[in-house]
Design a protein around this motif. Structure first.
Motif, PDB file in Angstrom:
ATOM      1  N   ASP A   1      45.726  30.737  40.495  1.00 10.95           N
ATOM      2  CA  ASP A   1      46.250  31.989  41.045  1.00 10.95           C
ATOM      3  C   ASP A   1      46.839  32.900  39.974  1.00 10.95           C
ATOM      4  O   ASP A   1      47.937  33.430  40.117  1.00 10.95           O
ATOM      5  CB  ASP A   1      47.301  31.718  42.127  1.00 10.95           C
ATOM      6  N   THR A   2      46.096  33.093  38.890  1.00 13.29           N
ATOM      7  CA  THR A   2      46.527  33.963  37.793  1.00 13.29           C
ATOM      8  C   THR A   2      45.604  35.175  37.717  1.00 13.29           C
ATOM      9  O   THR A   2      44.390  35.039  37.792  1.00 13.29           O
ATOM     10  CB  THR A   2      46.480  33.211  36.446  1.00 13.29           C
ATOM     11  N   ALA A   3      46.197  36.330  37.571  1.00 16.76           N
ATOM     12  CA  ALA A   3      45.432  37.559  37.341  1.00 16.76           C
ATOM     13  C   ALA A   3      45.469  37.854  35.850  1.00 16.76           C
ATOM     14  O   ALA A   3      46.507  37.712  35.204  1.00 16.76           O
ATOM     15  CB  ALA A   3      46.026  38.723  38.125  1.00 16.76           C
ATOM     16  N   VAL A   4      44.329  38.264  35.294  1.00 16.18           N
ATOM     17  CA  VAL A   4      44.205  38.569  33.872  1.00 16.18           C
ATOM     18  C   VAL A   4      43.662  39.989  33.725  1.00 16.18           C
ATOM     19  O   VAL A   4      42.703  40.356  34.403  1.00 16.18           O
ATOM     20  CB  VAL A   4      43.243  37.584  33.178  1.00 16.18           C
ATOM     21  N   VAL A   5      44.260  40.750  32.823  1.00 21.58           N
ATOM     22  CA  VAL A   5      43.751  42.074  32.481  1.00 21.58           C
ATOM     23  C   VAL A   5      43.557  42.094  30.971  1.00 21.58           C
ATOM     24  O   VAL A   5      44.499  41.865  30.208  1.00 21.58           O
ATOM     25  CB  VAL A   5      44.722  43.193  32.912  1.00 21.58           C
ATOM     26  N   ASN A   6      42.323  42.344  30.543  1.00 20.33           N
ATOM     27  CA  ASN A   6      42.001  42.352  29.117  1.00 20.33           C
ATOM     28  C   ASN A   6      42.216  43.760  28.560  1.00 20.33           C
ATOM     29  O   ASN A   6      41.402  44.647  28.775  1.00 20.33           O
ATOM     30  CB  ASN A   6      40.553  41.907  28.899  1.00 20.33           C
ATOM     31  N   ARG A   7      43.284  43.944  27.829  1.00 23.07           N
ATOM     32  CA  ARG A   7      43.596  45.232  27.202  1.00 23.07           C
ATOM     33  C   ARG A   7      43.293  45.204  25.699  1.00 23.07           C
ATOM     34  O   ARG A   7      43.811  46.007  24.951  1.00 23.07           O
ATOM     35  CB  ARG A   7      45.069  45.584  27.417  1.00 23.07           C
TER      36      ARG A   7
END
Length: 72
Positions: free
Chosen positions: A28-34
């Motif tokens: 249940d982890t959200a990842v955003v690649n910046r």
């Protein structure tokens, strides 16, 4: 690179070094690649499984993030 856990934890890794394994928050982890490059998401905690999920720059994903690394 930002990780968001379901219980409110936040982790930010600026310019992850290639081939260095970073810990995730698990299920249940959200990842955003910046970052400028692709990030590989692994279900295990040490970036060793052969199964991984690539996340392109400015994209995100949600699921089991045991660890992640920049491939190069």
């Amino acid at each position: 690179m930002r990780l968001y856990s379901r219980d409110g934890h936040l982790a930010t890794v600026v310019d992850p070094e290639p081939f260095v394994c970073h810990q995730g928050f698990g299920e249940d982890t959200a990842v955003v690649n910046r970052t400028q490059g692709t990030i590989l998401i692994f279900p295990d905690s040490d970036c060793r499984t052969r199964i991984f999920n690539p996340v392109e720059p400015d994209e995100g994903t949600y699921g089991n993030v045991g660890s992640f690394q920049a491939p190069s």
